[in-house]
Scaffold this motif. Sequence first.
Motif, mmCIF file in Angstrom:
data_model
loop_
_atom_site.group_PDB
_atom_site.id
_atom_site.type_symbol
_atom_site.label_atom_id
_atom_site.label_comp_id
_atom_site.label_asym_id
_atom_site.label_seq_id
_atom_site.Cartn_x
_atom_site.Cartn_y
_atom_site.Cartn_z
ATOM 1 N N THR A 32 0.833 -1.208 0.000
ATOM 2 C CA THR A 32 0.000 0.000 0.000
ATOM 3 C C THR A 32 0.867 1.258 0.000
ATOM 4 N N VAL A 33 1.888 1.296 0.833
ATOM 5 C CA VAL A 33 2.797 2.449 0.871
ATOM 6 C C VAL A 33 3.493 2.614 -0.480
ATOM 7 N N GLY A 34 3.909 1.502 -1.073
ATOM 8 C CA GLY A 34 4.553 1.561 -2.384
ATOM 9 C C GLY A 34 3.639 2.116 -3.452
ATOM 10 N N ILE A 35 2.388 1.680 -3.450
ATOM 11 C CA ILE A 35 1.431 2.172 -4.447
ATOM 12 C C ILE A 35 1.153 3.656 -4.227
ATOM 13 N N LEU A 36 0.980 4.068 -2.978
ATOM 14 C CA LEU A 36 0.679 5.473 -2.694
ATOM 15 C C LEU A 36 1.832 6.404 -3.082
ATOM 16 N N ASN A 37 3.048 5.918 -3.034
ATOM 17 C CA ASN A 37 4.210 6.746 -3.348
ATOM 18 C C ASN A 37 4.655 6.662 -4.805
ATOM 19 N N LEU A 38 3.916 5.938 -5.616
ATOM 20 C CA LEU A 38 4.262 5.871 -7.042
ATOM 21 C C LEU A 38 4.052 7.233 -7.704
ATOM 22 N N PRO A 39 4.932 7.608 -8.614
ATOM 23 C CA PRO A 39 4.758 8.890 -9.304
ATOM 24 C C PRO A 39 3.848 8.755 -10.533
ATOM 25 N N VAL A 40 2.590 8.348 -10.279
ATOM 26 C CA VAL A 40 1.619 8.174 -11.366
ATOM 27 C C VAL A 40 0.309 8.837 -10.966
ATOM 28 N N ASP A 41 -0.630 8.879 -11.914
ATOM 29 C CA ASP A 41 -1.945 9.468 -11.656
ATOM 30 C C ASP A 41 -2.731 8.642 -10.637
ATOM 31 N N SER A 42 -3.740 9.278 -10.063
ATOM 32 C CA SER A 42 -4.559 8.618 -9.037
ATOM 33 C C SER A 42 -5.299 7.401 -9.581
ATOM 34 N N TRP A 43 -5.750 7.457 -10.840
ATOM 35 C CA TRP A 43 -6.496 6.318 -11.375
ATOM 36 C C TRP A 43 -5.593 5.097 -11.530
ATOM 37 N N VAL A 44 -4.310 5.297 -11.801
ATOM 38 C CA VAL A 44 -3.374 4.173 -11.888
ATOM 39 C C VAL A 44 -3.172 3.578 -10.495
ATOM 40 N N LYS A 45 -3.026 4.438 -9.491
ATOM 41 C CA LYS A 45 -2.892 3.962 -8.114
ATOM 42 C C LYS A 45 -4.135 3.186 -7.687
ATOM 43 N N GLY A 46 -5.308 3.711 -8.042
ATOM 44 C CA GLY A 46 -6.562 3.020 -7.720
ATOM 45 C C GLY A 46 -6.657 1.669 -8.386
ATOM 46 N N TYR A 47 -6.238 1.616 -9.651
ATOM 47 C CA TYR A 47 -6.259 0.353 -10.391
ATOM 48 C C TYR A 47 -5.315 -0.662 -9.733
ATOM 49 N N MET A 48 -4.134 -0.219 -9.367
ATOM 50 C CA MET A 48 -3.181 -1.122 -8.718
ATOM 51 C C MET A 48 -3.686 -1.552 -7.337
ATOM 52 N N GLY A 49 -4.301 -0.633 -6.604
ATOM 53 C CA GLY A 49 -4.869 -0.978 -5.299
ATOM 54 C C GLY A 49 -5.971 -2.009 -5.424
ATOM 55 N N MET A 50 -6.840 -1.846 -6.434
ATOM 56 C CA MET A 50 -7.895 -2.840 -6.661
ATOM 57 C C MET A 50 -7.292 -4.189 -7.023
ATOM 58 N N GLY A 51 -6.224 -4.171 -7.793
ATOM 59 C CA GLY A 51 -5.550 -5.419 -8.151
ATOM 60 C C GLY A 51 -4.982 -6.130 -6.929
ATOM 61 N N VAL A 52 -4.390 -5.364 -6.016
ATOM 62 C CA VAL A 52 -3.855 -5.944 -4.786
ATOM 63 C C VAL A 52 -4.981 -6.528 -3.934
ATOM 64 N N LEU A 53 -6.065 -5.777 -3.769
ATOM 65 C CA LEU A 53 -7.197 -6.278 -2.976
ATOM 66 C C LEU A 53 -7.793 -7.540 -3.586
ATOM 67 N N PHE A 54 -7.926 -7.573 -4.907
ATOM 68 C CA PHE A 54 -8.453 -8.760 -5.579
ATOM 69 C C PHE A 54 -7.506 -9.944 -5.390
ATOM 70 N N SER A 55 -6.224 -9.700 -5.487
ATOM 71 C CA SER A 55 -5.245 -10.774 -5.312
ATOM 72 C C SER A 55 -5.282 -11.329 -3.887
ATOM 73 N N VAL A 56 -5.352 -10.444 -2.900
ATOM 74 C CA VAL A 56 -5.421 -10.892 -1.504
ATOM 75 C C VAL A 56 -6.700 -11.690 -1.264
ATOM 76 N N GLY A 57 -7.824 -11.183 -1.742
ATOM 77 C CA GLY A 57 -9.099 -11.885 -1.559
ATOM 78 C C GLY A 57 -9.124 -13.245 -2.214
ATOM 79 N N SER A 58 -8.625 -13.326 -3.448
ATOM 80 C CA SER A 58 -8.636 -14.613 -4.136
ATOM 81 C C SER A 58 -7.639 -15.589 -3.507
ATOM 82 N N THR A 59 -6.533 -15.070 -2.965
ATOM 83 C CA THR A 59 -5.571 -15.936 -2.272
ATOM 84 C C THR A 59 -6.187 -16.524 -1.010
ATOM 85 N N LEU A 60 -6.915 -15.713 -0.251
ATOM 86 C CA LEU A 60 -7.588 -16.226 0.945
ATOM 87 C C LEU A 60 -8.650 -17.262 0.582
#
Length: 95
Positions: free
Chosen positions: A31-59
Amino acid sequence: MQKYNVNRDAPTNAWVFQVWASFVLSVSATTVGILNLPVDSWVKGYMGMGVLFSVGSTLSLAKTTRDIHESKRLTSRVDEAKLEKILAEHDPFKK
């Protein structure tokens, strides 16, 4: 008939702590890595959704794998109990 120790596979407190600590640390660091990326907010949101989906599917995958393993163990126990009953009732010298 053999008695089973139900808690023989129970995790220790140290293992549970280590699992939770590594989970929290990995999700926090990502999460800290995604928030500190030098990209637009929509890219950060997309990556955050990807992380949440990955965590959920792993569980979900871990739970499903555990459930399959436990159902096979239960089936094996039932089959073993039936076999022991048949063997106990069998008398090879009976006419």
